[in-house]
Design an enzyme around this catalytic site. Structure first.
Site, mmCIF file in Angstrom:
data_model
loop_
_atom_site.group_PDB
_atom_site.id
_atom_site.type_symbol
_atom_site.label_atom_id
_atom_site.label_comp_id
_atom_site.label_asym_id
_atom_site.label_seq_id
_atom_site.Cartn_x
_atom_site.Cartn_y
_atom_site.Cartn_z
ATOM 1 N N LYS A 177 72.823 9.864 0.887
ATOM 2 C CA LYS A 177 72.960 9.854 -0.542
ATOM 3 C C LYS A 177 73.164 11.171 -1.107
ATOM 4 O O LYS A 177 72.312 12.208 -0.451
ATOM 5 C CB LYS A 177 71.826 9.295 -1.285
ATOM 6 C CG LYS A 177 71.703 9.643 -2.867
ATOM 7 C CD LYS A 177 70.645 8.914 -3.640
ATOM 8 C CE LYS A 177 69.282 9.661 -3.700
ATOM 9 N NZ LYS A 177 68.404 8.790 -4.544
HETATM 10 C C1 R5P Z 1 64.865 10.887 -6.959
HETATM 11 O O1 R5P Z 1 63.761 10.769 -7.612
HETATM 12 C C2 R5P Z 1 65.381 9.684 -6.179
HETATM 13 O O2 R5P Z 1 66.065 10.039 -4.920
HETATM 14 C C3 R5P Z 1 66.375 9.049 -7.079
HETATM 15 O O3 R5P Z 1 66.637 7.757 -6.514
HETATM 16 C C4 R5P Z 1 67.961 9.675 -6.901
HETATM 17 O O4 R5P Z 1 67.797 10.830 -7.578
HETATM 18 C C5 R5P Z 1 68.653 8.674 -8.016
HETATM 19 O O5 R5P Z 1 68.360 8.523 -9.198
HETATM 20 P P1 R5P Z 1 69.093 9.105 -10.383
HETATM 21 O O6 R5P Z 1 70.366 8.550 -10.615
HETATM 22 O O7 R5P Z 1 68.090 9.101 -11.640
HETATM 23 O O8 R5P Z 1 69.503 10.739 -9.936
#
Ligand code: R5P
Length: 293
Positions: free
Chosen positions: A203
């Site tokens: 990710k």
């Molecule tokens: C961080 O808090 C996590 O890895 C989230 O799952 C990630 O940042 C995705 O969430 P968002 O779309 O809110 O950034």
């Protein structure tokens, strides 16, 4: 026990049909074991090879952030639109109905809160508990260039070793520190390091310039985080651009659960990810679904 006598003679050997040996749908995943591939198929839709992961793990360091104050009320109704849910084991046990049978990507690292040094994380779940909860992958934050860079990378490699033992993929999550540039050069570096060290998929964040070099230089699938809440058209455009530039999906949280109409938004994101819908058409879909209530 099956009968030993009087059985029908076996004859359908399909001698004209060679046995199939299909390549697995996900980039860089062909050499994975069956269990790993099966779990990856709980995350990535086998028909498109893409995923809409609904990310709600923010509480592991942010507490009850906006939109996640009551996951039972605001998130559970969205589960039917997600391919996969990304959450902590605490939320999984306390709040997610066990009848949810799609993939669970479990947040597997943690430690510091927003009040302290975020890169000082450790592994936060045992392999036994992850297996007990039937997870499809474990997610670990990696802070390339951060104060505790090596420690966070060690968390990744330990989880990869344990995951390989039991057939559980690891999602390497590239974290960008407050002082770091969010550009393609950094995303290439961080994503590639996670992949080289054994993560099954990565990710990262979308960057406007040269994002296709991030996906091209990473040998395993990449999904993008949504990041801070944007206007709906901007978030849909970002998802569209990422997919068109080689991403295999989104791991989106705030741009869904902080939207005025989260159910409409996640369905619009799905159309962008799985149907290659153009951002303006997806916005129209969002508005229509929102107005339908
Ligand atoms: C961080 O808090 C996590 O890895 C989230 O799952 C990630 O940042 C995705 O969430 P968002 O779309 O809110 O950034």
């Amino acid at each position: 026990m099956a009968d030993l006598d009087g059985n029908k003679e076996a004859s359908k050997y399909h001698l004209d049909t060679p046995a199939t040996s299909e390549a697995f749908m996900m980039k860089g995943s062909n050499a994975l074991d069956w269990g790993m591939k099966n779990r990856m198929s709980n995350i990535f839709n086998p028909e498109t090879g893409r995923t809409v992961m609904l990310a709600v793990d923010h509480g592991y360091f942010m507490g009850p952030t906006t939109g996640l104050e009551r996951i039972d009320v605001t998130i559970v109704p969205l589960l039917k639109y997600a391919d996969t849910l990304m959450c902590t084991r605490g939320i999984l046990r306390s709040t997610v109905p066990p009848t949810f049978t799609k993939g669970i990507v479990m947040r597997a690292s943690g430690g510091p809160s927003i009040l302290s040094e975020l890169s000082n994380e450790n592994i936060a779940v045992s392999m036994e508990d992850a297996i007990r909860m039937n997870v499809s992958a474990m997610a670990v934050q990696v802070y390339v260039g951060g104060k505790f860079e090596t420690q966070s990378i060690h968390n990744l490699t330990r989880l990869v070793d344990m995951g390989n033992r039991y057939g559980i993929p690891v999602l390497g999550v590239t974290a960008v520190g407050r002082d770091m540039a969010r550009d393609a050069k950094y995303m290439r570096l961080a994503s590639r390091i996670c992949a080289e060290l054994g993560a099954s998929y990565i990710k990262t964040y979308y960057v406007e310039k040269d994002f296709e070099t991030v996906t091209a230089s990473c040998p395993v699938p990449i999904v993008i985080a949504g990041g801070k809440k944007l206007p709906e058209l901007d978030a849909l455009t970002m998802a569209h651009n990422a997919i068109q530039q080689g991403a295999s999906g989104v791991d989106m949280g705030r741009n869904i659960f902080q939207s005025d109409a989260p159910a409409a938004m996640i369905q619009a994101v799905r159309a962008v990810v799985h149907q290659d819908m153009k951002p303006k058409d997806a916005l129209d879909l969002y508005e229509t679904l929102k107005n339908e209530g």
